[in-house]
Write a protein that holds these residues in place. Structure first.
Motif, PDB file in Angstrom:
ATOM      1  N   LEU A 115     -31.512 -27.561  39.203  1.00 26.27           N
ATOM      2  CA  LEU A 115     -30.766 -26.361  38.857  1.00 26.27           C
ATOM      3  C   LEU A 115     -30.694 -25.410  40.048  1.00 26.27           C
ATOM      4  N   TYR A 116     -29.502 -24.861  40.273  1.00 29.80           N
ATOM      5  CA  TYR A 116     -29.260 -23.895  41.342  1.00 29.80           C
ATOM      6  C   TYR A 116     -28.587 -22.667  40.732  1.00 29.80           C
ATOM      7  N   ILE A 117     -28.985 -21.480  41.170  1.00 27.68           N
ATOM      8  CA  ILE A 117     -28.389 -20.223  40.704  1.00 27.68           C
ATOM      9  C   ILE A 117     -27.719 -19.550  41.892  1.00 27.68           C
ATOM     10  N   PHE A 118     -26.427 -19.239  41.753  1.00 28.82           N
ATOM     11  CA  PHE A 118     -25.678 -18.647  42.859  1.00 28.82           C
ATOM     12  C   PHE A 118     -25.138 -17.268  42.485  1.00 28.82           C
ATOM     13  N   HIS A 119     -25.338 -16.321  43.397  1.00 26.69           N
ATOM     14  CA  HIS A 119     -24.722 -15.000  43.252  1.00 26.69           C
ATOM     15  C   HIS A 119     -24.076 -14.604  44.569  1.00 26.69           C
ATOM     16  N   GLY A 120     -22.804 -14.257  44.493  1.00 25.41           N
ATOM     17  CA  GLY A 120     -22.085 -13.794  45.669  1.00 25.41           C
ATOM     18  C   GLY A 120     -21.911 -12.292  45.627  1.00 25.41           C
ATOM     19  N   SER A 121     -22.296 -11.612  46.715  1.00 21.00           N
ATOM     20  CA  SER A 121     -22.234 -10.151  46.758  1.00 21.00           C
ATOM     21  C   SER A 121     -21.255  -9.681  47.831  1.00 21.00           C
ATOM     22  N   ARG A 122     -20.539  -8.616  47.504  1.00 12.10           N
ATOM     23  CA  ARG A 122     -19.622  -8.007  48.480  1.00 12.10           C
ATOM     24  C   ARG A 122     -20.371  -7.095  49.453  1.00 12.10           C
ATOM     25  N   LYS A 123     -21.645  -6.861  49.183  1.00 13.23           N
ATOM     26  CA  LYS A 123     -22.445  -5.974  50.032  1.00 13.23           C
ATOM     27  C   LYS A 123     -23.513  -6.756  50.776  1.00 13.23           C
ATOM     28  N   GLU A 124     -23.844  -6.282  51.960  1.00 13.05           N
ATOM     29  CA  GLU A 124     -25.022  -6.789  52.652  1.00 13.05           C
ATOM     30  C   GLU A 124     -26.258  -6.225  51.942  1.00 13.05           C
ATOM     31  N   ARG A 172     -28.798  -4.691  53.067  1.00 11.92           N
ATOM     32  CA  ARG A 172     -29.157  -3.337  53.526  1.00 11.92           C
ATOM     33  C   ARG A 172     -28.269  -2.252  52.925  1.00 11.92           C
ATOM     34  N   GLU A 173     -27.097  -2.651  52.380  1.00 10.91           N
ATOM     35  CA  GLU A 173     -26.160  -1.685  51.790  1.00 10.91           C
ATOM     36  C   GLU A 173     -26.386  -1.499  50.292  1.00 10.91           C
ATOM     37  N   MET A 174     -27.222  -2.343  49.682  1.00 11.77           N
ATOM     38  CA  MET A 174     -27.406  -2.309  48.236  1.00 11.77           C
ATOM     39  C   MET A 174     -28.271  -1.136  47.797  1.00 11.77           C
ATOM     40  N   THR A 175     -27.981  -0.627  46.611  1.00 10.61           N
ATOM     41  CA  THR A 175     -28.808   0.423  46.027  1.00 10.61           C
ATOM     42  C   THR A 175     -30.097  -0.204  45.496  1.00 10.61           C
ATOM     43  N   GLN A 176     -31.061   0.650  45.188  1.00  9.02           N
ATOM     44  CA  GLN A 176     -32.330   0.158  44.644  1.00  9.02           C
ATOM     45  C   GLN A 176     -32.106  -0.552  43.312  1.00  9.02           C
ATOM     46  N   LYS A 177     -31.176  -0.034  42.515  1.00  7.57           N
ATOM     47  CA  LYS A 177     -30.872  -0.644  41.220  1.00  7.57           C
ATOM     48  C   LYS A 177     -30.271  -2.030  41.404  1.00  7.57           C
ATOM     49  N   GLU A 178     -29.380  -2.179  42.364  1.00  4.68           N
ATOM     50  CA  GLU A 178     -28.762  -3.477  42.633  1.00  4.68           C
ATOM     51  C   GLU A 178     -29.788  -4.485  43.138  1.00  4.68           C
ATOM     52  N   MET A 179     -30.681  -4.033  44.003  1.00  2.00           N
ATOM     53  CA  MET A 179     -31.722  -4.913  44.526  1.00  2.00           C
ATOM     54  C   MET A 179     -32.678  -5.363  43.419  1.00  2.00           C
TER      55      MET A 179
END
Length: 385
Positions: free
Chosen positions: A286-295, A297-304
């Motif tokens: 099993l593999y889980i993939f998430h693609g983000s438009r942000k680097e 270092r640009e993510m908020t604490q909530k996103e991280m």
């Protein structure tokens, strides 16, 4: 060459031998599983404790939740008990499992109830199942209990059946690790009678329980879920035993590799759990993939924090978590690249939030993936599933 319970050193690599020798040092875990509270898991554990004691085995009680049930309390009195640990939190004193004292006492077997329990902040471990793992690592056998609704991969299914969000959950790996799993099964009619007789909850909670969680349809569904889950566990353990003894096995889906693609929405964890259940049935990676438009270092604490939660859930399901940046790249293209890199055979996607008009004008991710790949099955999971 060794036979029976010993290792066949001619067949295994040095790493495999060391790993199995390490496992032998661990205690064994026995789990009593029920479809709902009140089926009799704690009662059965205590009966077994008395039987073990009569056989001369050193058994102690680490923690038991009697819920003031007379039959359970009567069985509890004649057994040696390890005192619980006092933990102070927000000016109040709480009782928790005393892991250090159990390890120091070093019995052959310890009885520990409510495996899915979340410990009070300030405890050595966040969850009781981690306490149990520490005890097992010291060579002490553990007998414990849990209800089927606390299994991580069944969270969404249980919520759909009962309408209840179960907060305390255990990883499926705990069930897989247990050397023995015993289903404690009673009919919905018996369970409802026990509830009405005050043998499960106090009188002020009975009517509410009958109207919500303890409806006949809920109990039937949970019972079927329990039977199926334990049967699957038995099948998996039988396959592993056959492999260990050198018997040929050809499990379906040996070469299958499943990729779950998640977005920043509330269905991400549901998709991960669904992916694990499919992968588990097929014996697939099993593999889980998430693609983000942000680097990062640009993510908020909530996103991280959200991404860290997905990664932790992936670890629990023994899946590889893949995070990629989508700057100047379409989602479908990124997914396609991952499928080629990891030789994926099946893709699981959530239902698109786009309207039919948006899909016609802006394109569909599913159609793009189908156009860019070949020989890959695509599963679309509906939001209400």
């Amino acid at each position: 060459m060794f036979t029976g319970d010993h290792f066949d050193f001619k067949r295994k690599s040095p790493e495999e031998i060391l790993r199995e020798m390490e496992i032998l040092k661990h205690g064994k875990l026995k789990l009593y599983i029920g479809s709902a509270p009140g089926v009799g898991k704690t009662y059965r554990m205590l009966l077994e404790a008395h039987e073990l004691k009569q056989e001369g085995i050193d058994v102690v009680v680490g923690l038991i939740e009697t819920h003031n049930r007379p039959d359970t309390m009567n069985l509890f009195t004649d057994l040696e008990t390890v005192p619980l640990k006092d933990i102070q939190y927000k000016g109040k004193s709480f009782k928790e499992l005393n892991v250090e004292e159990i390890i120091a006492r070093n019995p052959d077997v310890v009885i520990i109830d409510e495996l899915a329990h979340t410990n009070v902040p300030g405890s050595p471990n966040e969850k009781r199942y981690s306490d149990v793992q520490d005890i097992l690592a010291n060579g002490i056998h553990v007998i414990s209990a849990v209800n089927i609704q606390h299994l991580e991969s069944l969270h969404d299914i249980v919520q759909q059946i009962t309408g209840v969000h179960v907060r305390e959950r255990i990883p499926d790996s705990i069930l897989n690790f247990a050397q023995e799993v015993i289903l404690v099964d009673v009919t919905p009619e018996i369970l409802q009678k026990r509830l009405k007789d005050g043998k499960i909850y106090s009188s002020n909670k009975i009517e509410q329980a009958l109207q919500y969680f303890f409806t006949k349809s809920n109990l039937l569904a949970l019972r079927e879920l329990s039977l199926r889950e334990v049967a699957n566990d038995v099948d998996e353990k039988a396959e592993k035993e056959n492999e260990k003894n050198g018997f040929e096995t050809t499990p379906a889906g040996t070469c299958e590799k499943i990729l779950v693609c998640i977005q920043n929405d509330q269905n991400a964890e549901k998709l991960i759990r669904r992916g694990w259940r499919i992968a588990s049935r097929l014996k697939a990676q099993l593999y889980i993939f998430h693609g983000s438009r942000k680097e990062i270092r640009e993510m908020t604490q909530k996103e991280m924090k959200k991404i860290e939660g997905w990664e932790q859930l992936s670890i629990e399901f023994n899946a590889k978590f893949i995070l990629k940046n989508l700057t100047n790249k379409k989602v479908a293209k990124a997914i396609t690249e991952v499928t080629k890199e990891y030789h994926i055979t099946q893709i699981i996607l959530g239902q698109s939030a786009k309207s039919q008009l948006e899909e016609l004008t802006k394109g569909s991710i599913v159609n793009d993936i189908m156009r860019l790949t070949s020989g890959i099955d695509i599963h679309i999971v509906a939001e209400q599933s």
